[in-house]
Design an enzyme around this catalytic site. Sequence first.
Site: not given
Ligand code: NAD
Length: 331
Positions: A124, A152, A148
Site C-alpha cells: 500500500s 505492510k 495497518y
Molecule cells: P477487502 O477487505 O475487500 O478484501 C480482503 C479479503 O481478505 C476479504 O475478502 C477478507 O475476508 C479476506 N481476509 C482477511 N483476512 C483473512 C484471513 N486471515 N484469511 C483469509 N481471508 C482473509 O480488501 P481489498 O480492498 O480487496 O484489499 C486487498 C488487499 O489490498 C489488502 O491486502 C489491502 O490491504 C490491500 N490494499 C487495499 C487498498 C484499497 O484501498 N482497497 C489500498 C492499498 C492496499
Amino acid sequence: MKLFVTGGAGYIGSHFIADALSEGHEVIAVDNLITSHIQTIERIKQVAGIDFAFYELDICDEQGLRKILEQNQIDAVVHFAALKSVPESISNPLKYYKNNLTGSMVLFGLMKTLKIHNIIFSSSASVYGSSHKSPIKEDFLLKPISPYAQTKVITENILRDMTSSIKEFKALNLRYFNPVGCHDSLLLGESPAIESTNLFPVICSVASGEKECLSIFGKDYDTHDGTPVRDYIHISDLVSGHLSALNWFKNDKKISSINLGTGQGYSVLDIVNQFNSFLDHPIKFELSPRRYGDPGIIYADNSLANEELQWKCSKSLQDMCHDSWNWYSRD
Ligand code: NAD
C-alpha cells in the site's frame, strides 16, 4: 499459470480472479469472508464464465492451508488477504498485527516448505507515510504512521529476507494508491464491511441522500484549489497491473516494490466537480479545517511500473467517478 489467491472474495481479489480466469489462468482461491460475502464467488464465475476452486478458510489455519497447497502445483501466490481499515487499525492494533502478520507468516512458511517460489503481495502507498514530496518514488524512505501500514512494511521486510535466504524465491510488492470503481458488468465492486471514510464512497453516500454533506478537510493546502490532492486508480487498471506482473517472474530480479497509481493527482474538489457533471443534484460539501497529519499532495511516480511491468493505466477520472456511482446506485 496456476495461481493461488488469498482474499479472493474481497474487492480487489474478486476483480483479479475474474480477469485472470478470462486470460486463461487457473485459480485456486481462499477467503475467510471476514469482510466479504460468499455471493461474490458465484459472481466471479458468472463474469468470467469459468469455474474455479474456492475454499472458505482463514489463512492463519496452517493445517487447512497446507492441505490445499499440497494438492496443487502452484506457480504463483497472489496475496490479497488482510484487514485494511486504517482507523480501525489505530483503535485495535492487535487485531491488525495478528491477522495480517500471522496470516502472512503461515502462508510464507508453507510456501517455503512446499517450494512455492513466486509471490505478489498487496502492499500500500501508506508505507510511505505523509511527509514525502510527490511524486512518490519506490526508493523513498518508508515511514508508516498506522498499525495497518506497519503490517505492510513488516510483511515487505519478511519477503525481502526470504528472497535473500531462499535461492529461487521471488517477491513482488505492489504498492497500491487509491483503488476505486467497479467491474463493467456491475456484478463486482467494493462493499466495505465497515463504513468507509474513503472519498469516493462518502461522495456516493451524499449523492444518494444517505449522508447530509461531505466534509472536506483542508481548504488552504498548496494545491490548485486548496483542497488535498490524491492519486486514484481504477480497479480494472489495478488488476491489469497484476496480470502484467505475472510476467515479471520470468525476469532475473529477486524482489521489487512497485507503485500502482496513475501518476496523476486530483483534488477533492476536482472529484466533486466530476461527480456533479453527471448527477442530478450537486454534492453538498462543507470546508473544514485540516486533519492532523494529512498531507496536501500525494501521488505516485509510476515510471517503474511502466518499465518493469510494461503497464499503463487506461481509465479516466470520468470512468472512475461514473463506475463508482453506477456501482453504488445499482438496484
Ligand atoms: P477487502 O477487505 O475487500 O478484501 C480482503 C479479503 O481478505 C476479504 O475478502 C477478507 O475476508 C479476506 N481476509 C482477511 N483476512 C483473512 C484471513 N486471515 N484469511 C483469509 N481471508 C482473509 O480488501 P481489498 O480492498 O480487496 O484489499 C486487498 C488487499 O489490498 C489488502 O491486502 C489491502 O490491504 C490491500 N490494499 C487495499 C487498498 C484499497 O484501498 N482497497 C489500498 C492499498 C492496499
